[in-house]
Scaffold this motif. Structure first.
Motif, PDB file in Angstrom:
ATOM      1  N   THR A  26      46.449  94.203 136.888  1.00  0.00           N
ATOM      2  CA  THR A  26      46.158  93.001 137.669  1.00  0.00           C
ATOM      3  C   THR A  26      46.318  93.318 139.152  1.00  0.00           C
ATOM      4  O   THR A  26      47.356  93.828 139.568  1.00  0.00           O
ATOM      5  N   THR A  27      45.271  93.034 139.910  1.00  0.00           N
ATOM      6  CA  THR A  27      45.349  93.246 141.351  1.00  0.00           C
ATOM      7  C   THR A  27      45.380  91.883 142.020  1.00  0.00           C
ATOM      8  O   THR A  27      44.554  91.012 141.709  1.00  0.00           O
ATOM      9  N   ILE A  28      46.348  91.733 142.901  1.00  0.00           N
ATOM     10  CA  ILE A  28      46.494  90.456 143.590  1.00  0.00           C
ATOM     11  C   ILE A  28      46.344  90.727 145.080  1.00  0.00           C
ATOM     12  O   ILE A  28      47.094  91.520 145.659  1.00  0.00           O
ATOM     13  N   ILE A  29      45.343  90.100 145.681  1.00  0.00           N
ATOM     14  CA  ILE A  29      45.057  90.375 147.091  1.00  0.00           C
ATOM     15  C   ILE A  29      45.099  89.063 147.865  1.00  0.00           C
ATOM     16  O   ILE A  29      44.483  88.068 147.448  1.00  0.00           O
ATOM     17  N   PRO A  51      46.234  77.788 151.748  1.00  0.00           N
ATOM     18  CA  PRO A  51      45.463  76.959 152.674  1.00  0.00           C
ATOM     19  C   PRO A  51      44.373  76.215 151.898  1.00  0.00           C
ATOM     20  O   PRO A  51      44.161  76.482 150.720  1.00  0.00           O
ATOM     21  N   ASP A  52      43.705  75.295 152.561  1.00  0.00           N
ATOM     22  CA  ASP A  52      42.606  74.610 151.872  1.00  0.00           C
ATOM     23  C   ASP A  52      41.559  75.638 151.514  1.00  0.00           C
ATOM     24  O   ASP A  52      41.059  76.340 152.362  1.00  0.00           O
ATOM     25  N   ALA A  53      41.266  75.737 150.285  1.00  0.00           N
ATOM     26  CA  ALA A  53      40.283  76.730 149.883  1.00  0.00           C
ATOM     27  C   ALA A  53      39.698  76.333 148.550  1.00  0.00           C
ATOM     28  O   ALA A  53      40.310  75.598 147.780  1.00  0.00           O
ATOM     29  N   PHE A  54      38.504  76.818 148.277  1.00  0.00           N
ATOM     30  CA  PHE A  54      37.877  76.557 146.985  1.00  0.00           C
ATOM     31  C   PHE A  54      38.120  77.739 146.073  1.00  0.00           C
ATOM     32  O   PHE A  54      38.410  78.831 146.518  1.00  0.00           O
ATOM     33  N   LEU A 104      38.724  83.938 142.815  1.00  0.00           N
ATOM     34  CA  LEU A 104      38.619  84.141 144.263  1.00  0.00           C
ATOM     35  C   LEU A 104      39.043  82.884 144.973  1.00  0.00           C
ATOM     36  O   LEU A 104      38.770  81.786 144.495  1.00  0.00           O
ATOM     37  N   LEU A 105      39.686  83.032 146.104  1.00  0.00           N
ATOM     38  CA  LEU A 105      39.929  81.876 146.957  1.00  0.00           C
ATOM     39  C   LEU A 105      39.000  81.970 148.147  1.00  0.00           C
ATOM     40  O   LEU A 105      39.117  82.886 148.965  1.00  0.00           O
ATOM     41  N   VAL A 106      38.054  81.021 148.191  1.00  0.00           N
ATOM     42  CA  VAL A 106      36.965  81.114 149.151  1.00  0.00           C
ATOM     43  C   VAL A 106      37.262  80.210 150.338  1.00  0.00           C
ATOM     44  O   VAL A 106      37.326  78.989 150.198  1.00  0.00           O
ATOM     45  N   GLY A 107      37.441  80.817 151.493  1.00  0.00           N
ATOM     46  CA  GLY A 107      37.674  80.045 152.705  1.00  0.00           C
ATOM     47  C   GLY A 107      36.351  79.653 153.344  1.00  0.00           C
ATOM     48  O   GLY A 107      35.289  79.812 152.745  1.00  0.00           O
ATOM     49  N   GLU A 108      36.418  79.177 154.585  1.00  0.00           N
ATOM     50  CA  GLU A 108      35.182  78.702 155.211  1.00  0.00           C
ATOM     51  C   GLU A 108      34.184  79.815 155.485  1.00  0.00           C
ATOM     52  O   GLU A 108      32.991  79.667 155.291  1.00  0.00           O
ATOM     53  N   LYS A 109      34.695  80.938 155.962  1.00  0.00           N
ATOM     54  CA  LYS A 109      33.800  82.064 156.260  1.00  0.00           C
ATOM     55  C   LYS A 109      34.235  83.357 155.604  1.00  0.00           C
ATOM     56  O   LYS A 109      33.503  84.344 155.622  1.00  0.00           O
ATOM     57  N   THR A 110      35.433  83.348 155.090  1.00  0.00           N
ATOM     58  CA  THR A 110      35.969  84.599 154.535  1.00  0.00           C
ATOM     59  C   THR A 110      36.557  84.332 153.151  1.00  0.00           C
ATOM     60  O   THR A 110      36.807  83.187 152.786  1.00  0.00           O
ATOM     61  N   LEU A 111      36.794  85.406 152.425  1.00  0.00           N
ATOM     62  CA  LEU A 111      37.572  85.274 151.179  1.00  0.00           C
ATOM     63  C   LEU A 111      39.038  85.368 151.562  1.00  0.00           C
ATOM     64  O   LEU A 111      39.431  86.270 152.295  1.00  0.00           O
TER      65      LEU A 111
END
Ligand SMILES: Cc1cc2nc3c(=O)[nH]c(=O)nc-3n(C[C@H](O)[C@H](O)[C@H](O)COP(=O)(O)OP(=O)(O)OC[C@H]3O[C@@H](n4cnc5c(N)ncnc54)[C@H](O)[C@@H]3O)c2cc1C
Length: 434
Positions: free
Chosen positions: A328-331, A357-360, A373-380
């Motif tokens: 398991t890789t956690i980044i 943080p707020d993320a999808f 994945l935690l998808v931010g506004e412009k970045t992962l």
């Protein structure tokens, strides 16, 4: 220049390497109370399962150490006297320093229930503990394990590998809920159940029973009794701040240091698990309790001790571990806040994972392979890759490089999107353009 380093862990060793890269003539004294010297603590899990021989846990050769030209003192530092720039030890006359590094790490929080002092109630902090566990682990015997993070799971797996029956007690309704989501916890739990581990949810150990000094059973908070031959626990860790506290250094949960790893004491630095490091980008001081940050902090502290002003820049958390047999890789940021299963910080856990943080979330998974994945506004912002690891490397680069994912963001968020293919495609295009 007289450098003194307390602690023969990864932070202490990295500090000596950094000092030597800048100062080839200064005198370095290293003090440690661990008779086993410098070894990989994360590797202890593989030692317990029998996959690694103890000799494989030592990452440095004696030649590596000879090159660092230091004097090793075996002993326990009992007092730091900042006004005299001196230390007291339990077994040698006091020694003085021009620059001091405190790299004494952290220790397991002790189980405090009646019977916890019995032989056969075990924790896993260091090599001595691992050897003690191996002494007690016997095929056909029964172990009870308590704790919700990586170390508890490592204990469970160690006992399973040694042919033992295992009862695993979880305080909450699933495994490691502050980092994993429900699906990921389930994957781990199913894998444990397949190995014959008996999981007990909402279970808290309240008493250990013994006979003739040996463990014979435990009682849970609902009065259930589980017969067993040993108890192992991993319920959190605590930085070893006592020396610093007594010396009048500023502490919070760890020893407070600025971005140059300096404490408020003159010429005194701290690094690794014991240090709570100021991060100018967030204005907060955080504990990291992980191998790589300990190494990076130790190195930065060593450079600063040798006169090269170098701030420690916290990098994106990155941890590869094994959860019930699944790599398991956690980044980056993946956690979800409070976890009632943990007291303090679990080994291998990182505080930053809890500051979600707020993320999808975009997710895909099949059988034992799972990607979140935690998808931010412009970045992962973060990712958890369980099982198949082919996406770990690109994800590490995309997340730690803060790559702009605007071109694929919408497609990642479409329900049931093939997240893996989208990422591979994105990564290949980036590679081709580079
Ligand atoms: C079982 C286990 C599994 C882990 N798994 C992972 C993992 O998968 N991934 C990960 O990133 N991290 C993991 N960690 C955490 C990682 O090992 C630590 O973050 C790292 O070792 C911290 O390094 P350090 O140099 O700060 O302290 P340590 O390695 O704890 O070294 C501290 C040193 O100080 C010495 N010392 C303490 N007090 C005194 C004193 N008073 N006088 C003299 N010497 C003293 C000790 O003997 C020791 O030599 C794990 C830890 C354990 C125990």
């Amino acid at each position: 220049m007289k450098y003194v380093v307390i602690g023969f862990g990864v932070a202490g060793v990295a500090a000596m390497e950094a000092i030597r890269s800048e100062d080839n003539t200064g005198e370095i004294t290293l003090i440690s109370d661990d008779p086993h010297g410098y070894y990989s603590r994360p590797g202890l899990a593989y030692y317990l399962t029998g996959e690694l021989h103890d000799k494989a846990l030592y990452p440095k050769s004696s030649e590596d150490f000879r090159r660092l030209k230091f004097t090793a003192l075996r002993g326990r530092v009992t007092k730091i006297l900042p006004e005299q720039s001196a230390l007291e030890l339990d077994n040698v006359p006091s020694i003085t320093y021009d620059r001091l590094l405190i790299a004494v790490g952290s220790q397991a929080i002790r189980l405090k229930v009646p019977g916890a002092e019995l032989e056969g109630v075990l924790k896993l902090d260091h090599m001595e503990d691992a050897n003690r566990i191996l002494k007690y682990a016997r095929r056909g015997k029964t172990a009870v394990v308590s704790g919700g993070g990586i170390t508890a799971l490592e204990l469970v797996e160690g006992f399973v590998a040694r042919g033992m029956k295992v009862h695993y007690l979880l305080r909450g309704d699933r495994y490691w809920s502050n980092v994993l989501d429900e699906q990921e916890s389930k994957i781990v739990e199913h894998s444990l159940q397949k190995e014959g581990v008996k999981l007990h949810y909402h279970a808290e150990l309240v008493e250990v029973f013994g006979k003739g000094g040996h463990v014979i059973a435990v009682r849970l908070q609902d009065d259930a009794i589980l017969k067993c031959d040993l108890v192992a626990y991993a319920i959190g860790i605590r930085p070893r701040v006592e020396l610093a506290k007594e010396a009048g250094l500023e502490i919070d949960r760890g020893i407070l240091v600025n971005e140059y790893l300096q404490t408020n004491g003159s010429n005194i630095y701290a690094a690794g698990d014991v240090a709570q490091v100021y991060d100018p980008s967030t204005g907060t001081s955080i504990l990291d309790s992980l191998w790589s940050p300990a190494r990076q902090q130790g190195y930065a502290a060593g450079l600063n001790m040798a006169g090269k002003k170098t701030p420690y820049n916290k990098s994106v958390p990155f941890n590869v571990t094994r959860l019930a047999g699944l790599t398991t890789t956690i980044i980056g940021t993946v956690g979800r806040g409070h976890d009632e299963d943990l007291v303090g910080i679990s080994r291998g856990d990182s505080e930053t994972w809890r500051q979600l943080p707020d993320a999808f979330v975009a997710q895909t998974g099949f059988e034992v392979n799972n990607l979140r994945l935690l998808v931010g506004e412009k970045t992962l912002l973060g990712a958890i890759v369980m099982g198949d690891q082919k996406l770990s490397f690109p994800l590490e680069k995309i997340i730690t490089g803060h790559m702009d994912i605007s071109p694929i963001r919408e497609s990642l968020l479409i329900p049931n999107a093939n997240v893996g293919d989208i990422l591979v495609d994105f990564w290949m295009k980036k590679q081709a353009a580079a």
